[in-house]
Design an enzyme around this catalytic site. Structure first.
Site, PDB file in Angstrom:
ATOM      1  N   GLU A  44       0.837  -1.204   0.000  1.00 32.49           N
ATOM      2  CA  GLU A  44       0.000   0.000   0.000  1.00 32.49           C
ATOM      3  C   GLU A  44       0.874   1.257   0.000  1.00 32.49           C
ATOM      4  O   GLU A  44       1.856   1.338   0.731  1.00 32.49           O
ATOM      5  CB  GLU A  44      -0.893  -0.031   1.237  1.00 32.49           C
ATOM      6  N   LYS A 113      -9.311   2.587  -2.473  1.00 33.19           N
ATOM      7  CA  LYS A 113      -9.655   1.949  -1.204  1.00 33.19           C
ATOM      8  C   LYS A 113     -11.031   2.412  -0.721  1.00 33.19           C
ATOM      9  O   LYS A 113     -11.288   3.609  -0.594  1.00 33.19           O
ATOM     10  CB  LYS A 113      -8.581   2.278  -0.165  1.00 33.19           C
ATOM     11  N   CYS A 147      -5.652  -3.384   1.908  1.00 35.19           N
ATOM     12  CA  CYS A 147      -5.513  -3.485   3.358  1.00 35.19           C
ATOM     13  C   CYS A 147      -6.834  -3.731   4.087  1.00 35.19           C
ATOM     14  O   CYS A 147      -7.376  -4.827   4.032  1.00 35.19           O
ATOM     15  CB  CYS A 147      -4.797  -2.236   3.879  1.00 35.19           C
TER      16      CYS A 147
END
Length: 270
Positions: A44, A113, A147
């Site tokens: 990330e 995200k 994540c």
């Protein structure tokens, strides 16, 4: 199709130095290609570093910005696909994003995200709105999330129902949540009958301590490749034949009863 050898780059690079991180990526891509990899997955925010604070607006760039062009050159030079994390700017909005570049330099997919974690991310980023982003690579359907996204079972199940074979999850997993890398990710792979490449940062960066433990989990729930706590390049095979056999033997997706799960889509389950 032959298995796709996949390289996981567990590294925090050089936070705040795009040039330094591109150099590290180039070196890792050379090593991965020499080892026969067709795909290299980075953590990330690898392009800029994660703990960059108020430099986020300065280092953010559009989806087709100079960072994307540089990564494309690396992908072509070494003949492999690259997935990297970066801060994406679109107008006044900034997203925590990950982009997949093909071995010919083509931009294959870009994901934003959807589930932001902690005060730092919520201060600087806008959440993405598209939960399932996919691309085709080496005969496989590739999905992307970042994540915290993988910790929501509905998120990964959406990919399973959309036919994702290999889910790429660049991450910045922090202490004390290492159980996600150790336990949650292999379970996600098993319960959704897919491969999951979970690629973490490592070491201290600003206020954060990243735990490493990157892994490539298979549809049987086994870690096909697993890193330790330090900087490391690990490789594993994504085998389409094994995936097909596992899906034929495992009834989870066939035995679903969606009519029983309507409470999952209520805005307030209470």
């Amino acid at each position: 199709m032959p298995p796709l050898r996949t390289a996981l780059l567990q590294s925090s690079g050089r936070p705040g130095s795009v040039a330094g991180n591109l150099m590290a990526l180039d070196e890792a891509a050379a090593r991965a290609a020499d080892a026969g990899a067709g795909l290299l997955v980075c953590p990330e925010m690898f392009l800029t570093g994660y703990a960059i604070g108020d430099r986020v607006p300065q280092l953010a760039e559009p989806v087709d910005g100079p960072g994307a062009a540089a990564v494309a050159e690396i992908a072509v030079r070494h003949g492999l696909a690259v997935l990297y994390g970066y801060p994406e700017r679109e107008g006044e909005r900034i997203f925590n994003a990950a982009q997949l570049i093909g071995p010919d330099g083509t931009r294959l997919a870009n994901y934003r995200k959807t589930h932001l974690f902690g005060g730092f991310e919520r201060e600087w980023f806008t959440p993405g709105e598209l939960p399932v982003v996919q691309a085709e690579l080496a005969g496989l359907r590739i999905g992307i999330m970042i994540c915290y996204d993988v910790e929501f079972p509905e998120n990964v199940r959406s990919h399973a129902l959309a036919g994702t074979d290999l889910l790429l999850v660049p991450t910045a997993q922090m202490h004390p949540f290492q159980f996600v890398a150790e336990s949650v990710v292999p379970v996600r792979a098993f319960e959704n009958q897919m491969y999951v490449a979970y690629v973490n940062r490592t070491g201290h960066e600003g206020e954060f301590e990243f735990v490493g433990l990157s892994c490539l989990a298979g549809p049987d729930g086994a870690a096909r490749a697993r890193a330790g706590r330090s900087e490391e390049l690990v490789l594993g095979e994504v085998d389409g034949e094994l995936l097909r056999a596992s899906r034929a033997a495992n009834p989870y997706l066939r035995d679903r009863a969606p009519g029983l799960y309507t409470a999952l889509v209520r805005a307030d389950p209470h």
